[in-house]
Design an enzyme around this catalytic site. Structure first.
Site, PDB file in Angstrom:
ATOM      1  N   TYR A  19      15.851  30.421   8.675  1.00 16.71           N
ATOM      2  CA  TYR A  19      14.647  31.195   8.991  1.00 16.71           C
ATOM      3  C   TYR A  19      14.540  31.449  10.483  1.00 16.71           C
ATOM      4  O   TYR A  19      14.846  30.580  11.307  1.00 16.71           O
ATOM      5  CB  TYR A  19      13.403  30.428   8.554  1.00 16.71           C
ATOM      6  CG  TYR A  19      13.070  30.568   7.087  1.00 16.71           C
ATOM      7  CD1 TYR A  19      12.846  31.813   6.513  1.00 16.71           C
ATOM      8  CD2 TYR A  19      12.965  29.436   6.284  1.00 16.71           C
ATOM      9  CE1 TYR A  19      12.521  31.929   5.164  1.00 16.71           C
ATOM     10  CE2 TYR A  19      12.633  29.537   4.944  1.00 16.71           C
ATOM     11  CZ  TYR A  19      12.409  30.795   4.394  1.00 16.71           C
ATOM     12  OH  TYR A  19      12.087  30.893   3.070  1.00 16.71           O
TER      13      TYR A  19
ATOM     14  N   LYS B 166       0.846  -1.203   0.000  1.00 17.17           N
ATOM     15  CA  LYS B 166       0.000   0.000   0.000  1.00 17.17           C
ATOM     16  C   LYS B 166       0.881   1.254   0.000  1.00 17.17           C
ATOM     17  O   LYS B 166       2.070   1.190   0.311  1.00 17.17           O
ATOM     18  CB  LYS B 166      -0.918  -0.016   1.228  1.00 17.17           C
ATOM     19  CG  LYS B 166      -0.166   0.006   2.563  1.00 17.17           C
ATOM     20  CD  LYS B 166      -1.080  -0.273   3.752  1.00 17.17           C
ATOM     21  CE  LYS B 166      -0.297  -0.285   5.042  1.00 17.17           C
ATOM     22  NZ  LYS B 166      -1.131  -0.700   6.198  1.00 17.17           N
TER      23      LYS B 166
HETATM   24  C1  LIG Z   1      -0.401  -1.679   6.894  1.00 17.53           C
HETATM   25  C2  LIG Z   1      -1.029  -2.967   7.276  1.00 17.53           C
HETATM   26  C3  LIG Z   1      -0.263  -4.158   7.322  1.00 17.53           C
HETATM   27  C4  LIG Z   1       1.235  -4.144   7.253  1.00 17.53           C
HETATM   28  O1  LIG Z   1       1.697  -3.699   8.504  1.00 17.53           O
HETATM   29  P1  LIG Z   1       3.265  -3.570   8.852  1.00 17.53           P
HETATM   30  O2  LIG Z   1       3.256  -3.171  10.287  1.00 17.53           O
HETATM   31  O3  LIG Z   1       3.790  -2.499   7.968  1.00 17.53           O
HETATM   32  O4  LIG Z   1       3.888  -4.883   8.602  1.00 17.53           O
HETATM   33  C5  LIG Z   1      -0.929  -5.353   7.520  1.00 17.53           C
HETATM   34  N1  LIG Z   1      -2.274  -5.379   7.702  1.00 17.53           N
HETATM   35  C6  LIG Z   1      -3.031  -4.262   7.709  1.00 17.53           C
HETATM   36  C7  LIG Z   1      -4.489  -4.369   7.922  1.00 17.53           C
HETATM   37  C8  LIG Z   1      -2.439  -3.014   7.504  1.00 17.53           C
HETATM   38  O5  LIG Z   1      -3.189  -1.910   7.526  1.00 17.53           O
END
Ligand SMILES: *Cc1c(COP(=O)(O)O)cnc(C)c1O
Length: 348
Positions: free
Chosen positions: A243, A34
């Site tokens: 800044y 994702k």
């Molecule tokens: C993002 C996510 C994962 C992966 O999690 P990590 O901690 O990055 O391994 C797995 N399952 C769900 C439902 C997620 O939202």
């Protein structure tokens, strides 16, 4: 060199996936890609993992899955965490994606708009973020199970903290909701894999561990981010940098201005705190992070290199995250579009 160079080691990602697959025991290890593979480029990361043997991928949204499909071909499964939202039917159908249905509404929508299309079920076991609640599941389960869901899954809220009682509590709820269904099950992301075999079920879902992040301590480093020096200057004691004149030199100093800033994901909270590296030698950020630039104190270096690393062997995403009050996940997903991305191919 005008731009900062972000080098992504696909071989390290594959090695991390293999290591997490071994730690998953008998369970199949999927890959969570994702948010464009946590900012590293799903179009390159997912095919490398598919070639290494990954057969299941997870994305957050249907649109991500639809974009991913052409890169990995027809065979791998692509699951969608947000399930079947209004307007998703075309993307789910064309991408041959498997939505993880999260609510009564999503179940109804799926039956109405894509009857017969594969689906899985996400169950809430205590995180209260996504997933069907226990009471609803009791009512819906007989009919849904008869329709042949591909996967029953849930997500742990505290898997990075093995001592938390919440892990065992969620495990018990997940078992109560899914034992004796005969359907493939998944509970563990990276942290859950490390909790041990009770949490593995049929499929694990590592994400951050693939990309070199905590809590997978055994991860090979994946990213190197080299920031070019635009110019260096000598400042006298009492002169200020950046800044708001936010930093005052306590003594004569040499300051290098580097070409990346908060528009590139170097969070402004890193001001006055983070470090970049010349090899092993740390150089502190001085003054505020600007949109496109940061200042660092290089007074102690014999020679100032053309680039300084903010991510690399000397400093991983989690160490940098500490200096920004955040987590490695946010450092990765903040990596900006201006960086020149280079990929080191996985061998074999
Ligand atoms: C993002 C996510 C994962 C992966 O999690 P990590 O901690 O990055 O391994 C797995 N399952 C769900 C439902 C997620 O939202």
């Amino acid at each position: 060199m005008a731009r900062a160079d972000l080098t992504i080691d696909l071989g390290a990602i594959v090695a991390n996936w293999r290591a997490l697959a071994r730690l998953s025991g008998k369970a199949e290890a999927a890959a969570v890609v994702k948010a464009d593979a946590y900012g590293l480029g799903a179009a390159r990361v997912a095919p490398a993992l598919a070639r290494a043997g990954a057969r299941s991928f997870f994305v957050a949204e249907a649109s991500e899955g639809a974009r991913l499909r052409p890169h990995i071909g027809p065979a791998p499964a692509i699951f969608v965490f947000t399930g079947h939202m209004a307007g998703d039917a075309a993307a789910l159908s064309e991408g041959r994606l498997i939505p993880l249905l999260n609510s009564r509404e999503q179940v109804a929508r799926h039956r109405d708009t894509l009857p017969g299309h594969p689906f899985g079920i996400q169950l809430d076991t205590g995180m209260n973020r996504l997933g069907i609640e226990e009471a609803d599941w009791r009512e819906l389960a007989p009919a849904l199970l008869a329709e042949g869901p591909r996967l029953l899954m849930s997500h742990l809220a505290c898997a990075d903290a093995p001592d938390q009682a919440a892990n065992a509590a969620q495990l018990a709820v997940f078992r109560r909701l899914t034992d004796a269904t005969g359907v493939a099950r998944s509970l563990a992301a990276t942290g859950g894999i490390l909790l041990g075999p009770d949490y593995h079920f049929d499929l694990t879902r590592p994400g951050v561990g693939l990309y070199g992040g905590a809590p997978f301590d055994g991860a090979e480093p994946v990213v190197r981010l080299a920031l070019p020096v635009v110019q260096t200057r000598e400042v006298a004691a009492g002169e200020t940098v950046g800044y708001g004149n936010g930093w005052t030199a306590p003594a004569p100093a040499r300051i290098a201005t580097l070409a990346a800033g908060y528009a590139d994901g170097l969070l402004r909270a890193m001001s006055h705190r983070a470090r970049v590296f010349a090899g092993d030698a740390p150089c502190p950020l001085v003054g505020r992070v600007s949109m496109d630039l940061i200042g660092v104190d290089v007074s102690h270096l014999d020679t100032v290199p053309e680039t300084l690393d903010i991510l690399g062997p000397a400093q991983g995403v989690d160490r940098l995250a500490l200096d920004a009050g955040t987590i490695g996940y946010e450092i990765l997903t903040s990596l900006g579009p201006r960086y020149a991305r280079h990929y080191e191919e996985a061998a074999g």
